[in-house]
Write a protein that holds these residues in place. Structure first.
Motif, PDB file in Angstrom:
ATOM      1  N   ALA A  83       5.061  11.592  19.502  1.00 60.42           N
ATOM      2  CA  ALA A  83       3.723  11.314  20.034  1.00 60.42           C
ATOM      3  C   ALA A  83       2.918  10.441  19.091  1.00 60.42           C
ATOM      4  O   ALA A  83       3.116  10.444  17.875  1.00 60.42           O
ATOM      5  CB  ALA A  83       2.974  12.621  20.290  1.00 60.42           C
ATOM      6  N   TRP A  84       1.987   9.700  19.716  1.00 63.02           N
ATOM      7  CA  TRP A  84       1.054   8.832  19.010  1.00 63.02           C
ATOM      8  C   TRP A  84      -0.361   9.378  19.128  1.00 63.02           C
ATOM      9  O   TRP A  84      -0.749   9.906  20.179  1.00 63.02           O
ATOM     10  CB  TRP A  84       1.079   7.429  19.607  1.00 63.02           C
ATOM     11  N   GLN A  85      -1.144   9.217  18.084  1.00 63.27           N
ATOM     12  CA  GLN A  85      -2.555   9.566  18.129  1.00 63.27           C
ATOM     13  C   GLN A  85      -3.350   8.386  18.679  1.00 63.27           C
ATOM     14  O   GLN A  85      -3.088   7.236  18.352  1.00 63.27           O
ATOM     15  CB  GLN A  85      -3.063   9.919  16.733  1.00 63.27           C
ATOM     16  N   ILE A  86      -4.331   8.717  19.512  1.00 68.41           N
ATOM     17  CA  ILE A  86      -5.138   7.694  20.158  1.00 68.41           C
ATOM     18  C   ILE A  86      -6.548   8.249  20.338  1.00 68.41           C
ATOM     19  O   ILE A  86      -6.752   9.469  20.419  1.00 68.41           O
ATOM     20  CB  ILE A  86      -4.508   7.304  21.516  1.00 68.41           C
ATOM     21  N   GLU A  87      -7.553   7.382  20.344  1.00 72.67           N
ATOM     22  CA  GLU A  87      -8.925   7.826  20.594  1.00 72.67           C
ATOM     23  C   GLU A  87      -9.051   8.293  22.039  1.00 72.67           C
ATOM     24  O   GLU A  87      -8.416   7.743  22.951  1.00 72.67           O
ATOM     25  CB  GLU A  87      -9.904   6.671  20.357  1.00 72.67           C
ATOM     26  N   LEU A  88      -9.895   9.299  22.267  1.00 71.68           N
ATOM     27  CA  LEU A  88     -10.086   9.825  23.615  1.00 71.68           C
ATOM     28  C   LEU A  88     -10.517   8.727  24.589  1.00 71.68           C
ATOM     29  O   LEU A  88     -10.014   8.643  25.715  1.00 71.68           O
ATOM     30  CB  LEU A  88     -11.122  10.954  23.600  1.00 71.68           C
ATOM     31  N   ASP A  89     -11.417   7.848  24.167  1.00 69.46           N
ATOM     32  CA  ASP A  89     -11.921   6.792  25.048  1.00 69.46           C
ATOM     33  C   ASP A  89     -10.850   5.744  25.369  1.00 69.46           C
ATOM     34  O   ASP A  89     -11.047   4.915  26.259  1.00 69.46           O
ATOM     35  CB  ASP A  89     -13.129   6.103  24.418  1.00 69.46           C
ATOM     36  N   ASP A  90      -9.743   5.768  24.635  1.00 68.98           N
ATOM     37  CA  ASP A  90      -8.694   4.775  24.856  1.00 68.98           C
ATOM     38  C   ASP A  90      -7.609   5.254  25.809  1.00 68.98           C
ATOM     39  O   ASP A  90      -6.716   4.473  26.161  1.00 68.98           O
ATOM     40  CB  ASP A  90      -8.049   4.380  23.521  1.00 68.98           C
ATOM     41  N   LEU A  91      -7.670   6.505  26.240  1.00 63.81           N
ATOM     42  CA  LEU A  91      -6.628   7.011  27.137  1.00 63.81           C
ATOM     43  C   LEU A  91      -6.650   6.295  28.481  1.00 63.81           C
ATOM     44  O   LEU A  91      -5.611   5.857  28.986  1.00 63.81           O
ATOM     45  CB  LEU A  91      -6.774   8.521  27.336  1.00 63.81           C
ATOM     46  N   GLU A  92      -7.819   6.179  29.082  1.00 67.34           N
ATOM     47  CA  GLU A  92      -7.901   5.563  30.409  1.00 67.34           C
ATOM     48  C   GLU A  92      -7.503   4.089  30.379  1.00 67.34           C
ATOM     49  O   GLU A  92      -6.694   3.643  31.199  1.00 67.34           O
ATOM     50  CB  GLU A  92      -9.306   5.734  30.979  1.00 67.34           C
ATOM     51  N   PRO A  93      -8.013   3.289  29.429  1.00 64.71           N
ATOM     52  CA  PRO A  93      -7.559   1.890  29.359  1.00 64.71           C
ATOM     53  C   PRO A  93      -6.060   1.752  29.096  1.00 64.71           C
ATOM     54  O   PRO A  93      -5.449   0.750  29.493  1.00 64.71           O
ATOM     55  CB  PRO A  93      -8.381   1.312  28.208  1.00 64.71           C
ATOM     56  N   SER A  94      -5.469   2.746  28.448  1.00 65.37           N
ATOM     57  CA  SER A  94      -4.040   2.667  28.152  1.00 65.37           C
ATOM     58  C   SER A  94      -3.191   2.719  29.418  1.00 65.37           C
ATOM     59  O   SER A  94      -2.081   2.178  29.450  1.00 65.37           O
ATOM     60  CB  SER A  94      -3.627   3.801  27.207  1.00 65.37           C
ATOM     61  N   LYS A  95      -3.691   3.341  30.465  1.00 64.18           N
ATOM     62  CA  LYS A  95      -2.951   3.365  31.725  1.00 64.18           C
ATOM     63  C   LYS A  95      -2.776   1.942  32.262  1.00 64.18           C
ATOM     64  O   LYS A  95      -1.687   1.566  32.717  1.00 64.18           O
ATOM     65  CB  LYS A  95      -3.684   4.231  32.752  1.00 64.18           C
ATOM     66  N   ALA A  96      -3.843   1.159  32.206  1.00 66.33           N
ATOM     67  CA  ALA A  96      -3.755  -0.218  32.688  1.00 66.33           C
ATOM     68  C   ALA A  96      -2.822  -1.045  31.806  1.00 66.33           C
ATOM     69  O   ALA A  96      -2.091  -1.917  32.304  1.00 66.33           O
ATOM     70  CB  ALA A  96      -5.159  -0.845  32.716  1.00 66.33           C
ATOM     71  N   LEU A  97      -2.821  -0.788  30.504  1.00 58.89           N
ATOM     72  CA  LEU A  97      -1.928  -1.513  29.607  1.00 58.89           C
ATOM     73  C   LEU A  97      -0.468  -1.167  29.892  1.00 58.89           C
ATOM     74  O   LEU A  97       0.404  -2.050  29.898  1.00 58.89           O
ATOM     75  CB  LEU A  97      -2.274  -1.190  28.151  1.00 58.89           C
ATOM     76  N   LEU A  98      -0.189   0.108  30.134  1.00 64.41           N
ATOM     77  CA  LEU A  98       1.174   0.508  30.483  1.00 64.41           C
ATOM     78  C   LEU A  98       1.603  -0.144  31.798  1.00 64.41           C
ATOM     79  O   LEU A  98       2.747  -0.612  31.924  1.00 64.41           O
ATOM     80  CB  LEU A  98       1.264   2.032  30.582  1.00 64.41           C
ATOM     81  N   ASP A  99       0.695  -0.186  32.766  1.00 61.12           N
ATOM     82  CA  ASP A  99       0.994  -0.855  34.037  1.00 61.12           C
ATOM     83  C   ASP A  99       1.295  -2.333  33.810  1.00 61.12           C
ATOM     84  O   ASP A  99       2.231  -2.895  34.400  1.00 61.12           O
ATOM     85  CB  ASP A  99      -0.187  -0.716  34.997  1.00 61.12           C
ATOM     86  N   ALA A 100       0.517  -2.970  32.948  1.00 65.88           N
ATOM     87  CA  ALA A 100       0.706  -4.400  32.696  1.00 65.88           C
ATOM     88  C   ALA A 100       2.061  -4.690  32.062  1.00 65.88           C
ATOM     89  O   ALA A 100       2.633  -5.760  32.277  1.00 65.88           O
ATOM     90  CB  ALA A 100      -0.418  -4.914  31.793  1.00 65.88           C
ATOM     91  N   HIS A 101       2.584  -3.729  31.300  1.00 66.25           N
ATOM     92  CA  HIS A 101       3.904  -3.895  30.686  1.00 66.25           C
ATOM     93  C   HIS A 101       5.029  -3.418  31.611  1.00 66.25           C
ATOM     94  O   HIS A 101       6.205  -3.445  31.218  1.00 66.25           O
ATOM     95  CB  HIS A 101       3.970  -3.132  29.372  1.00 66.25           C
ATOM     96  N   GLY A 102       4.670  -2.977  32.814  1.00 63.26           N
ATOM     97  CA  GLY A 102       5.674  -2.532  33.769  1.00 63.26           C
ATOM     98  C   GLY A 102       6.309  -1.208  33.408  1.00 63.26           C
ATOM     99  O   GLY A 102       7.458  -0.946  33.787  1.00 63.26           O
ATOM    100  N   LEU A 103       5.579  -0.356  32.729  1.00 60.64           N
ATOM    101  CA  LEU A 103       6.106   0.932  32.292  1.00 60.64           C
ATOM    102  C   LEU A 103       5.566   2.056  33.172  1.00 60.64           C
ATOM    103  O   LEU A 103       4.350   2.155  33.397  1.00 60.64           O
ATOM    104  CB  LEU A 103       5.722   1.199  30.836  1.00 60.64           C
TER     105      LEU A 103
END
Length: 279
Positions: A83-103
């Motif tokens: 697991a990776w540590q991430i800021e709470l406010d960065d969880l939601e934007p990370s979904k879009a980043l994962l989508d952009a990478h096709g994951l």
């Protein structure tokens, strides 16, 4: 209660079957800084932050990826969950980043309905299971090296550091006794409904979850965990520790080891290799 000599999580080595593909993934998707790339040796090493590293090993026939550790016959971890540590406010934007990478990703609440603890799970190209776990940097339960935001490229996940590793042990009962005795890991708790132990990577066992910045070693028998993820086999994991204290326990346990100015490396009976280095 005696204080644990284990201080923090320092690094993890993954086994991959295509080094260049691994370098692309971890450079582009995670935005990690590549500090070594040696195709002949089958090694790529990334700086996660000033205190942690992630290393990729592509096995090379009749050749050790690391000559120093060769007597212990180490391998990079296979299909490990970490697991990776991430800021709470960065969880939601990370979904879009994962989508952009096709994951493909899966979101699971590890907390309760009134006190949620949301986390995202996805896989790298080699079957390693990755998790993004939100941490509250204001929480009093701090690791030896507290997480700090890292400037990543806009296309990369905004990870701050490694949070945990999960390892498989075929003899769960022996593992649960050996890890505190032979290395000094602090057993925090077990789950009631499965063979799953949590070890705090710090001087005392502490509660997990709900934003703690602490770092962790999870250990279970071979099983499929959350998001269809497996504990790692033949893992190579590095920890910050009081090296002399760990060495004394390792010697008493009679485990094969290598110790030099870089630290202490030990081969566990399950085939994992643990490195212990001074902070």
């Amino acid at each position: 209660m005696n204080s644990s000599p284990i201080l923090d999580l320092a690094g993890l080595t993954l086994e991959v079957n295509h080094l260049a593909r691994g370098v692309r993934f971890y450079s582009q998707v995670l935005g990690l800084d590549l500090v070594r790339h040696d195709e002949a040796a089958g090694v790529a090493e990334f700086a996660v932050n000033p205190h942690q590293t992630l290393t990729l090993w592509q096995p090379v026939t009749r050749q050790a990826n690391d000559a120093r550790l060769a007597p212990l016959r180490p391998r990079g971890a296979s299909h490990i969950h970490y697991a990776w540590q991430i800021e709470l406010d960065d969880l939601e934007p990370s979904k879009a980043l994962l989508d952009a990478h096709g994951l493909e990703w899966q979101e699971i609440n590890l907390g309760t309905e009134d006190r949620p603890d949301w986390t995202l799970y996805f896989f790298d190209p080699f079957g390693h299971g990755l998790e993004l776990r939100a941490v509250d940097r204001a929480d009093a339960r701090q690791p030896h090296f507290p997480p700090m935001p890292i400037q990543r490229p806009a296309h990369a996940l905004p990870v701050m550091g490694l949070r945990e590793v999960a390892l498989a042990f075929s003899d769960y009962a022996a593992m649960k006794e050996r890890l505190p005795r032979a290395y000094g890991f602090a057993l925090a708790k077990e789950q009631e409904d499965r063979d799953f132990a949590q070890f705090t990577l710090g001087p005392q066992p502490e509660p997990d979850g709900n934003g703690t910045p602490r770092r962790w070693l999870y250990a279970w028998d071979p099983q499929v965990g959350l998001a269809d993820m497996l504990g790692g086999d033949h893992a190579l994991v590095r920890f910050y520790a009081d090296v002399d204290a760990v060495a004394e326990a390792v010697k008493a346990a009679g485990l094969p080891s290598v110790q030099d100015e870089q630290g202490l490396a030990v081969r566990d009976p399950e085939g994992h290799v643990f490195e212990f280095v001074a902070p």
